[in-house]
Design a protein around this motif. Structure first.
Motif, mmCIF file in Angstrom:
data_model
loop_
_atom_site.group_PDB
_atom_site.id
_atom_site.type_symbol
_atom_site.label_atom_id
_atom_site.label_comp_id
_atom_site.label_asym_id
_atom_site.label_seq_id
_atom_site.Cartn_x
_atom_site.Cartn_y
_atom_site.Cartn_z
ATOM 1 N N ILE A 64 -7.135 5.470 -5.985
ATOM 2 C CA ILE A 64 -6.103 5.926 -6.920
ATOM 3 C C ILE A 64 -4.747 5.415 -6.441
ATOM 4 C CG2 ILE A 64 -4.962 7.926 -7.964
ATOM 5 C CD1 ILE A 64 -7.491 9.527 -7.481
ATOM 6 N N THR A 102 -0.675 5.768 -7.374
ATOM 7 C CA THR A 102 0.444 6.351 -8.116
ATOM 8 C C THR A 102 1.662 5.440 -7.977
ATOM 9 O OG1 THR A 102 1.214 7.580 -6.188
ATOM 10 C CG2 THR A 102 -0.401 8.685 -7.626
ATOM 11 N N TYR A 103 2.735 5.779 -8.668
ATOM 12 C CA TYR A 103 3.970 4.998 -8.543
ATOM 13 C C TYR A 103 4.432 4.954 -7.093
ATOM 14 C CZ TYR A 103 8.902 3.726 -8.998
ATOM 15 O OH TYR A 103 10.131 3.133 -8.848
ATOM 16 N N ASN A 104 4.472 6.103 -6.431
ATOM 17 C CA ASN A 104 4.930 6.140 -5.037
ATOM 18 C C ASN A 104 4.006 5.365 -4.110
ATOM 19 O OD1 ASN A 104 7.233 7.637 -5.557
ATOM 20 N ND2 ASN A 104 6.214 9.612 -5.252
ATOM 21 N N LYS A 105 2.707 5.426 -4.387
ATOM 22 C CA LYS A 105 1.743 4.677 -3.580
ATOM 23 C C LYS A 105 1.942 3.178 -3.751
ATOM 24 C CE LYS A 105 -2.108 4.416 -1.080
ATOM 25 N NZ LYS A 105 -2.185 4.902 0.318
ATOM 26 N N LEU A 157 3.407 2.668 -14.099
ATOM 27 C CA LEU A 157 3.142 3.883 -13.325
ATOM 28 C C LEU A 157 4.372 4.791 -13.252
ATOM 29 C CD1 LEU A 157 0.852 2.680 -10.402
ATOM 30 C CD2 LEU A 157 0.293 3.317 -12.755
ATOM 31 N N LYS A 158 5.556 4.208 -13.391
ATOM 32 C CA LYS A 158 6.780 5.008 -13.383
ATOM 33 C C LYS A 158 6.842 5.943 -14.592
ATOM 34 C CE LYS A 158 11.696 4.505 -12.276
ATOM 35 N NZ LYS A 158 12.800 3.537 -12.073
ATOM 36 N N TYR A 214 1.880 7.684 -15.274
ATOM 37 C CA TYR A 214 0.442 7.425 -15.264
ATOM 38 C C TYR A 214 -0.030 7.062 -13.856
ATOM 39 C CZ TYR A 214 1.095 7.162 -20.302
ATOM 40 O OH TYR A 214 1.418 7.453 -21.605
ATOM 41 N N VAL A 215 -1.338 7.089 -13.662
ATOM 42 C CA VAL A 215 -1.926 6.619 -12.411
ATOM 43 C C VAL A 215 -2.768 5.385 -12.712
ATOM 44 C CG1 VAL A 215 -1.967 8.923 -11.404
ATOM 45 C CG2 VAL A 215 -4.006 8.055 -12.586
#
Length: 204
Positions: free
Chosen positions: A141, A143-146, A185-186, A189-190
């Protein structure tokens, strides 16, 4: 075909006569058949256009477009392709790379309400096609931060749902595919990884 949504495959092409047949054949070989392949030629000087035209004549799912002048990067051809896309799901394949046969089928299975992107692991091969099991594996998975940590999502494996994001466009910046994924993603969403190798990336 509600149960079989259309997938638009966007392929920028420039002087790819050595590889474009393999690229197109990898799409034709997909286990999921409801797709359109939009090839945008960036004013190639070789026989790319002739080869593509042969496939266009045989398969109406394959469509050919050409830039007005050479752009020098895949950004403009990709954006032209996105504007022409009729599919809900949009994915990318450069003219020297290939899909594995289950790429579309396996990625479509993972889309749900909060999923904006589905991507996959991929294999790197040499210019001449030599393979040595160089598999690039991403997180399950993202995410934006990932994604801010690293460019985990290979452009040639990425599929996005335009019904959620709209017809996103690539920016004319360095690492445009990385920025493209970040912008999706921002929105909250993932991205999910199929955890399988679904594309082959040629080092050119």
């Amino acid at each position: 075909m509600i149960d079989k949504p259309l997938v638009s495959i966007i392929t920028p092409c420039y002087n790819a006569e050595q590889f474009i047949r393999e690229t197109i054949e990898s799409v034709i070989a997909q286990t999921y058949s409801h797709w359109e392949m939009i090839i945008v030629d960036d004013c190639s000087k070789d026989n790319s256009a002739k080869i593509i035209s042969e496939y266009v004549a045989k398969d109406p799912r394959i469509k050919y477009f050409k830039t007005d002048k050479p752009s020098g990067s895949p950004t403009s051809p990709r954006n032209i392709g996105i504007k022409q896309a009729q599919g809900q799901f949009i994915t990318f394949l450069d003219a020297d790379d290939m899909y594995c046969p289950t790429k579309l089928e396996n990625q479509l299975k993972l889309f749900s309400d909060g999923v904006g992107i589905v991507f996959s692991n991929y294999e790197k091969i040499r210019f001449d096609g030599t393979r040595n099991n160089r598999i690039i594996v991403g997180p399950k998975i993202v995410t934006y931060n990932k994604l801010l940590e690293s460019g985990y999502i290979g452009c040639g494996t990425m599929m996005y749902d335009s019904s959620k994001t709209g017809l996103m466009q690539f920016k004319h910046v360095g690492q445009e595919d990385y920025v493209f994924a970040l912008e999706i993603l921002k929105k909250g969403y993932v991205a999910l990884n199929t955890n399988s190798v679904e594309a082959i990336y040629r080092i050119v």
